[in-house]
Design a protein around this motif. Structure first.
Motif: not given
Length: 219
Positions: A147-162
């Motif tokens: 879903x769009x909310x899931x994509x937002x959360x996953x993108x933020x999580x990846x960006x944070x750990x990156x």
């Protein structure tokens, strides 16, 4: 990882009671581990920014944690952050993330160890880390599985750990140096103690000694 440590650990007696409680949580639950947390303690706002964001976005949130843990370790393998790559999320392990999957992360598209949903998440992480092109077919794939909310959360999580792993890999910090001996549960197999960690790193097949294939259009 070798060489002089570039930024020191803040001693526990220099932290507030609230910060020490978070350090104790790191010992119990791991990911993040106490060493990286003790580095961020030089600036309390940075300490709490990461602790709170990590808790809300990575350890909890709307998307299943195992997906985020696979992406976290994919980032570790991509940027060769040994500190982050040698730890595991206990919650992720309990949710089924296994070392066979970890070993195949850099070959995820061709691997039989992931389902289509997991592969889509890893393609998302790949696009963020390596700045690959994302066309209509890419986004159709993402929206098919998330879903769009899931994509937002996953993108933020990846960006944070990156961002954090790209930073931590330069510091020459390592495990079992802060609150040592209190917890090994969140370490990868073969890295549970300082002695085991040194032995694993000396192995010629140690993962960080293997060259990561850079994407042609990586920055």
């Amino acid at each position: 990882m070798a060489g002089k440590q570039r930024i020191s650990y803040v001693p526990l007696d220099k932290m507030t009671p609230e910060m020490r409680a978070e350090m104790e949580r790191c010992v119990r639950e791991g990911t993040p581990r106490p060493e990286s947390t003790a580095v961020r303690a030089h600036v309390p706002s940075c300490f709490w920014f990461f602790a709170n964001s990590w808790n809300d976005i990575f350890r909890n949130g709307i998307l299943d944690h195992a997906i985020k843990e696979l992406c976290r370790i994919y980032v570790s393998r991509s940027v060769v952050c040994e500190f982050c790559g040698n730890q595991r999320s206990i919650k992720g392990q309990n949710a089924g993330v296994n070392e066979g999957q970890v070993d195949d992360l850099m070959n995820f598209e061709k691997s039989v160890k992931y389902n289509d949903r997991q592969k889509a998440a890893l393609a998302y992480a790949e696009a963020i880390v390596w700045r690959t092109e994302t066309d209509d077919a890419f986004w159709e794939r993402m929206h098919k599985h998330y879903s769009e909310p899931e994509l937002v959360e996953l993108g933020c999580a990846i960006g944070l750990t990156f961002g954090q792993q790209s930073f931590l890999r330069m510091l020459n910090i390592d495990h079992h140096q802060v609150m040592a001996g209190l917890s090994s549960a969140s370490m990868a197999p073969g890295f549970e103690t300082a002695e085991a960690l040194a032995k694993s790193k000396a192995d010629p097949n140690y993962w960080a000694k293997k060259k990561t294939d850079a994407k042609k259009d990586a920055a």
